[in-house]
Design an enzyme around this catalytic site. Structure first.
Site, mmCIF file in Angstrom:
data_model
loop_
_atom_site.group_PDB
_atom_site.id
_atom_site.type_symbol
_atom_site.label_atom_id
_atom_site.label_comp_id
_atom_site.label_asym_id
_atom_site.label_seq_id
_atom_site.Cartn_x
_atom_site.Cartn_y
_atom_site.Cartn_z
ATOM 1 N N HIS A 157 16.165 22.790 3.122
ATOM 2 C CA HIS A 157 16.307 23.753 1.826
ATOM 3 C C HIS A 157 15.389 24.820 1.847
ATOM 4 C CE1 HIS A 157 17.403 23.645 -2.602
ATOM 5 N NE2 HIS A 157 17.149 24.764 -1.981
ATOM 6 N N HIS A 208 15.436 29.560 1.420
ATOM 7 C CA HIS A 208 16.002 30.775 1.152
ATOM 8 C C HIS A 208 15.308 31.979 2.279
ATOM 9 C CE1 HIS A 208 18.190 28.962 -2.310
ATOM 10 N NE2 HIS A 208 17.017 28.264 -2.617
ATOM 11 N N ASN A 233 22.880 31.778 -0.928
ATOM 12 C CA ASN A 233 22.837 32.493 -1.939
ATOM 13 C C ASN A 233 22.235 33.996 -1.575
ATOM 14 O OD1 ASN A 233 20.120 31.435 -1.865
ATOM 15 N ND2 ASN A 233 19.955 31.512 -4.019
ATOM 16 N N ASP A 238 24.011 26.163 -3.952
ATOM 17 C CA ASP A 238 22.781 26.116 -4.393
ATOM 18 C C ASP A 238 22.123 27.536 -5.084
ATOM 19 O OD1 ASP A 238 20.145 25.344 -4.823
ATOM 20 O OD2 ASP A 238 19.343 26.397 -3.012
ATOM 21 N N HIS A 260 23.205 21.401 -6.184
ATOM 22 C CA HIS A 260 21.928 21.853 -7.262
ATOM 23 C C HIS A 260 22.523 21.342 -8.532
ATOM 24 C CE1 HIS A 260 19.619 25.313 -9.101
ATOM 25 N NE2 HIS A 260 20.534 24.897 -9.948
ATOM 26 N N HIS A 279 16.444 19.212 -4.595
ATOM 27 C CA HIS A 279 15.386 19.388 -5.688
ATOM 28 C C HIS A 279 15.530 18.436 -6.719
ATOM 29 C CE1 HIS A 279 18.120 22.184 -7.072
ATOM 30 N NE2 HIS A 279 17.875 23.076 -6.178
ATOM 31 N N ASN A 326 14.269 26.510 -11.027
ATOM 32 C CA ASN A 326 15.058 25.859 -11.383
ATOM 33 C C ASN A 326 15.513 24.832 -10.289
ATOM 34 O OD1 ASN A 326 17.577 25.231 -12.305
ATOM 35 N ND2 ASN A 326 18.581 27.180 -11.922
ATOM 36 N N ASP A 367 12.434 23.985 -0.807
ATOM 37 C CA ASP A 367 13.287 25.121 -1.766
ATOM 38 C C ASP A 367 12.297 26.464 -1.711
ATOM 39 O OD1 ASP A 367 15.034 26.354 -3.185
ATOM 40 O OD2 ASP A 367 14.466 25.291 -5.295
ATOM 41 N N GLY A 405 12.139 30.375 -8.884
ATOM 42 C CA GLY A 405 11.689 30.096 -7.483
ATOM 43 C C GLY A 405 10.195 30.266 -7.229
#
Ligand code: DOR
Ligand code: ZN
Length: 450
Positions: free
Chosen positions: A62, A64, A96, A154, A181, A234, A280, A307, A326
């Site tokens: 996980h 980004h 995303n 997510d 999510h 998460h 979040n 995350d 985040g």
């Protein structure tokens, strides 16, 4: 191809049950031999790993990476540099992005950019619905063919139960996994942080636990009836841990992941409107963090993720309500997990490593590609950890592009000192007198000395 020999390490491979002092020989990108006192004369490179721990390369399911579309926050190059700096040899990146990773051409873009620029292995997670809007299912089979190892919207939940059932039915047929999510958005309108005493004091709208718990309850039922593997991203509340515990006991195909922040921080970190702690789902209360720790310890939570969610400093400088959610995590996760879980006595080293290697590998079926384990013949993705190395988290220490973390200034113990991908040393801070070195796979010199 030259031979690398890692000597005198505590070798931990949860998949095979190994936990012993040994040498590891690496040839042709694979583990060639594991044993005591292997012949040093055959080695082009010898890494002395006395007092260090050697594990399969860590896997984060996980992260980004923000590319395409968010290159001012992170790129595949900088995000994977942060990954190997933190000991990760494989990351799964969330969809995303802009455009959304909801069709084969975007997934191909990500995998080809990764081939050109990444420091570690990158596997994309495809969006589950077009534009992550929750209305139209993506072409699941085509996305899987294009490299998607899982499906997730997510950043947003799949709010409709009907869409969830359809998704789980289709994804289950392909043997893939859905990652949720968990946030019932009808309960979190305008919410900026956990609903509790701190949100009341700050005058901010709260995001209550039940918004997460309701989705997990519903989805557990749907996972059971469809038989599709379902993963809670998460996890943030004590009630959620209990729901997952019960569902697993009842045989539902459910897994859950923790993050370093949800098990060590609380909503108090948002006091003073500190946007570094805005995330979040939100940081909650001590009893939630304790329940997550307990869930990790009793095997309810089988996966430790990050995350990793980079944001630019000017974005995080906005008023609390407007700032993006985040925090980064790739470089601090291992240290935080070692302290909170192993040094505290909650779990053992092999248990920690299982939750960061073979368990996430199985989640995304990466074990079928030889990842997450360290036996002879496996890919030589390896993390070398110094369990006693102390370091202070500062933005100068961080290799990624953003430094949005509430852990800045914290001194922690235990750190990855080398990361190997396919037998190549891609991150090296073995020598405490030299600064960290990065070398992308395929660019490593034929031999080196440590
Ligand atoms: O805090 C978060 N940040 N939670 C998410 O679900 C998305 C992520 C992001 O993309 O920044
Ligand atoms: Zn995320």
């Amino acid at each position: 191809m030259p031979t690398t020999l890692i000597t005198n390490a505590r070798v931990i491979d949860p998949a095979s049950g190994r936990d012993e002092t040994a040498d590891v020989a690496i040839r042709d990108g694979l583990v060639a031999e594991i044993g005591r006192d292997l012949d040093r004369s055959i080695a082009d490179t010898v890494i002395d790993a006395t007092d260090r721990i050697v594990t399969p390369g860590l896997i984060d399911p996980h992260v980004h990476l923000r590319e395409p579309g968010g290159e001012h926050k992170e790129t595949i190059e900088t995000g994977t540099r942060a990954a190997v700096a933190g000991g990760f040899a494989t990351v799964c990146c969330m969809p995303n992005t802009t455009p959304t990773m909801d069709r084969p051409e975007i997934l191909y873009f990500v995998t080809s950019r990764a081939k050109e620029t990444a420091h570690c292995r990158v596997f994309p997670v495809a969006a589950a619905t077009v534009g992550r809007q929750g209305e139209q299912m993506v072409e699941v089979q085509m996305c899987q063919n294009a490299g998607a190892v899982a499906f997730s919207d997510d950043g947003d939940v799949v709010q409709s139960a009907g869409m969830m059932k359809a998704l789980l039915t289709t994804i289950g047929e392909l043997g893939s996994v859905f990652m949720q999510h968990c946030q019932d958005t009808t309960l979190t309108q305008n919410a900026a942080m956990h609903a509790g005493t701190v949100s009341t004091k700050l005058g901010l709208t709260g995001w209550p636990r039940e918004a997460e718990e309701i989705i997990i309850e519903r989805d557990a039922r749907l996972a059971e009836v469809t038989g599709c593997r379902y993963h809670v991203q998460h996890i943030s509340s004590a009630g959620s841990v209990e729901i997952v515990r019960r569902a697993r006991r009842d045989g539902a195909p459910i897994t859950a992941e923790a993050t370093p922040h949800h098990l060590t921080l609380t909503h108090e970190a948002c006091d003073g409107f500190d946007t570094a702690a805005k995330v979040n789902p939100p940081l909650r209360e001590l009893r939630d963090a304790e329940a997550i720790l307990e869930g990790v310890a009793d095997g309810t939570i089988t996966i430790l993720a990050t995350d990793h969610a980079p944001h630019a400093a000017d974005e995080k400088a906005a008023p609390f309500e407007d700032a993006p959610c985040g925090m980064i995590g790739l470089e601090t996760a291992l240290s935080i997990y070692i302290e909170a879980l192993v040094n505290s006595g909650l779990i053992t080293w092999p248990e920690l490593i299982a939750k960061m290697t073979i368990n996430p590998a199985r989640l995304c079926r990466l074990d079928e590609r030889g990842l997450g384990m360290l036996a002879v013949g496996d890919l030589a993705d390896i993390t070398i950890i110094d369990p006693d190395l102390e370091w202070t988290v500062t933005s100068r220490e961080l290799a990624g592009m953003s430094s949005n973390t509430p852990f800045l200034g914290r001194t922690v113990r235990g750190r990855a000192v080398a990361t190997l991908v396919g037998g190549e040393v891609v991150m090296n801070r073995l020598n405490p007198h030299e600064s960290v070195q990065f070398c992308r796979p395929g660019r490593a010199p034929a031999s080196a000395s440590f």
